[in-house]
Design an enzyme around this catalytic site. Structure first.
Site, PDB file in Angstrom:
ATOM      1  N   GLU A  97      -3.046  12.586  -7.768  1.00 21.05           N
ATOM      2  CA  GLU A  97      -2.263  14.157  -8.392  1.00 21.05           C
ATOM      3  C   GLU A  97      -3.519  14.772  -9.187  1.00 21.05           C
ATOM      4  O   GLU A  97      -3.376  13.934 -10.442  1.00 21.05           O
ATOM      5  CB  GLU A  97      -1.043  14.001  -8.576  1.00 21.05           C
ATOM      6  CG  GLU A  97      -0.153  14.210  -6.873  1.00 21.05           C
ATOM      7  CD  GLU A  97       0.727  13.922  -7.290  1.00 21.05           C
ATOM      8  OE1 GLU A  97       1.629  14.418  -6.353  1.00 21.05           O
ATOM      9  OE2 GLU A  97       1.939  13.752  -8.742  1.00 21.05           O
ATOM     10  N   ASN A 134       4.124  16.428 -12.041  1.00 17.52           N
ATOM     11  CA  ASN A 134       5.209  15.698 -11.675  1.00 17.52           C
ATOM     12  C   ASN A 134       6.537  15.918 -13.300  1.00 17.52           C
ATOM     13  O   ASN A 134       7.157  15.804 -12.895  1.00 17.52           O
ATOM     14  CB  ASN A 134       4.409  14.406 -12.146  1.00 17.52           C
ATOM     15  CG  ASN A 134       3.929  13.425 -11.280  1.00 17.52           C
ATOM     16  OD1 ASN A 134       4.815  13.583  -9.756  1.00 17.52           O
ATOM     17  ND2 ASN A 134       2.887  13.647 -11.481  1.00 17.52           N
ATOM     18  N   THR A 158       0.690  -1.077  -0.214  1.00 18.76           N
ATOM     19  CA  THR A 158       0.178  -0.144   0.254  1.00 18.76           C
ATOM     20  C   THR A 158       0.457   1.305   0.084  1.00 18.76           C
ATOM     21  O   THR A 158       1.787   1.230  -0.310  1.00 18.76           O
ATOM     22  CB  THR A 158      -1.010   0.181   1.182  1.00 18.76           C
ATOM     23  OG1 THR A 158       0.072   0.704   2.350  1.00 18.76           O
ATOM     24  CG2 THR A 158      -1.689  -1.583   1.180  1.00 18.76           C
TER      25      THR A 158
END
Lengths: 409, 409
Positions: free
Chosen positions: A281, A404, A197
């Site tokens: 994002e 990014n 995770t």
């Protein structure tokens, strides 16, 4: 760099008994309004279980916690954001051990009673002077109020736009009350776990054996955090910890109470996993993928993951475009054997594909439904098998690229 | 919708002897300046080999060609763009057969001598009236000049910004000349082949047996088209055909001439594969990934593909960001066993990671090198194994998202 933070949505769940928390900005993040070290302390020894990234390239705190869990006698968890302490070699290992030792000293316990989580940039050494001062400061502010819970939750975040919290009340304590559970997580990017995770921490005031804690945590994360993908990139730092301190009284749970804990754990993990996809994002949609009729659960998961990780599917949803050929073709390359002639596809309840042929549908109606809802539901039936899964992902927008393309330098 | 077309870069390679080609706008694409049906005709029966998508959901023309190759007696290939004829059921199958029959009729041959390729939107039926008129018109314009070659190459394109051509002269014909080879391809998106490819067609005037044709084509595509990924999404239509008509004379090649053909085929496929990555949707960089020291080639390929398909790596390169943690962590989740302590990483010749620890480097220098070069070179050594691969991908920009968020509706 990071987007503006939005407030937590919904009521703040209560902190389970016997825990105190805090979070502070100490200097690991540049923005002085962002907490970057959090501390979770139990007033008595707690049972802890953990699940971790499957990445061969794992961070120092992952190795540290993995060696110690499942087990008992835990008093604290220290979390830092802004620096992942990954790809940092032996220096990284001793920095993690130092974080545990500093925390133990600050809370009056022993080094082996502390677990460590880190998240942030890979490949930079932690500024240990800052960390040292920070841990002492954060330990001086431990409390149980809502503000402290929020500050602790914010200390987990990197490019997340909001704190992620979930809580459940469950079972029956010896005094006739309910046990409490609180989950805290972070997500946003480098989210593509496999039997692992992102960062998550679940606290409960129930007592539980280490074996039950590990078994139930593994099962819950497998169906929640392991069913979410933002960009398919498996992190070096994925960690979910469960701390159960028994402060609500009683012996380790069994029977109905243990079942109630499992249900609460599933719900908490599922809520946090969905939050992570929803706050992916740049995301403008959370995408829920429901696969049925696969031969088994792993086949269902592989099909869901192929769809969730396809940039073509994700951009189509961003554009509210019912471009179902991209969804069906992604299922086709998932590496799972099924009969394409049996596949049916629904998007937001509209049937788009059946019997290997297009179904007539009103594209504008489906497009409107995608555009006007934050959640897009993709339902695929592969046949008659018993395998099902529910998987979350986010859409892919130009904002993800912007975030990014200049996260680092 | 699609970006403006840019001209082909470099000299147009000659058409091998015995072939004629043409390309026309017939109405499958909305923009009347874009060719959408191309025809390639050999004046004598040619040997053909093919490699095809591994997607369970494959288009009608894929099934059609796969049944016929490898084999001999081929006279024509008809290509349409703007419509993939995929997910179109039995209607799609009969439309493909009709395309072959119409082409055969127009060139005075038989249906079984024609191969078909389609590319474009998935899940819409071909407008067969347009196709019928189009095939007849395109067959009336067959020629061997440069303009016809360019028009044929443009008929392959979808969102590509430029035609993709490559050529080689090789070996020695009975009359002491060289054999010619010409390759035509399209790429741009839905590019993530596995033992398969996008659309490619390679013509040669050498003679070759069907068995050699299939073997050499398989080998060449495996190291070229199978080593390129734009978005990791495997298409329903990937097809590469090789047609060898022997018009330059002589028996099927053997020995040195066959070796020369293999070298030419490798070079042609490699040049087209690199072009596809270079012209990936929205791309500002082509990324060349070279893996060495893996246990075998498949391990090397898996590591390369994990890096190539990571949105975090691709956006970092778009931002000229030497964020090497993203590269190393992608290698770590490729599903390949290696010792991370042995991994070394170079970007554009700069060493960034070694011995499980960061190497001091001047970030601004590396960033400048990425910014100022169209190609970024990522070199990873995994250890002492013999496995190597070279893999191409493109960076991920906001323009890719823009293009794909409104491709359909």
């Amino acid at each position: 760099m990071a987007p503006a933070e939005t407030p937590f949505r919904g009521p703040i769940p209560p902190l389970p008994q016997g825990f105190q928390v805090s979070g502070l900005h100490t200097g690991l993040k540049r923005n002085p309004t962002r907490e970057d070290i959090s501390l979770i302390v139990s007033d008595r020894p707690a049972t802890a279980a953990g699940v971790y990234t499957q990445n061969l390239v794992f961070a120092a705190p992952v190795a540290f916690d993995r060696d110690r869990t499942p087990g008992t006698g835990f008093r604290g968890v220290v979390i830092n954001s802004g620096n992942a302490n990954a790809c940092t070699g032996t220096q990284g290992e001793s920095d993690t051990a130092a974080m545990a030792a500093l925390t133990a000293e600050a809370i009056g316990s022993i080094e082996s009673s502390v677990l460590v989580m880190s998240t942030g940039i890979i490949g930079e050494f932690l500024p240990m002077d800052t960390v040292k001062t920070g841990i002492r400061a954060v330990a001086n502010q431990l409390a149980g109020d809502e503000d402290s819970v929020m500050r602790a939750a914010r200390g987990f975040l990197t490019t997340d736009t909001r704190p992620k919290l979930a809580g459940e009340a469950f079972g029956k304590t010896p005094s006739g009350e309910k046990y409490q559970m609180l989950g805290i997580a972070k997500g946003a990017a480098m989210i593509g776990p496999k039997l692992a995770t992102m960062l998550g921490l679940i606290l409960t005031d129930a007592a539980i054996t280490p074996e039950d804690a590990q078994r139930l945590l593994y099962r819950a994360t497998d169906l929640s955090f392991n069913c979410v993908s933002v960009d398919g990139h498996m992190s070096t730092n994925d960690t979910v910890l469960l701390l159960a301190n028994g402060a609500a009284g009683g012996e380790p749970l069994t029977g109905k109470n243990l079942d109630a804990l499992e249900t609460a754990l599933m719900k908490t993990c599922d809520a946090l996993a969905r939050e992570i996809a929803d706050d992916g994002e740049g995301a403008t949609h959370v995408i829920r993928i429901e696969i049925t009729g696969a031969e088994d659960r792993e086949d269902a998961r592989r099909v869901a993951r192929a769809i969730a990780d396809s940039p073509l599917v994700k951009t189509a949803i961003a554009g509210a475009d019912p471009n179902w050929g991209r969804i069906v073709s992604a299922a086709g390359y998932a590496g799972v054997s099924f009969n394409p002639g049996r596949l049916t596809l629904r998007v937001n309840g509209f049937e788009l594909f059946k019997n290997a042929s297009p179904v007539g549908f009103e594209a504008e109606k489906v497009s409107k439904s995608i555009r006007e809802n934050r959640e897009t539901l993709i339902e695929i039936n592969l046949g008659d098998g018993p395998g099902t899964i529910r998987f979350y992902t986010s859409d892919l927008t130009a904002e993800y690229v912007r975030l990014n393309a200049d996260y680092h330098t």
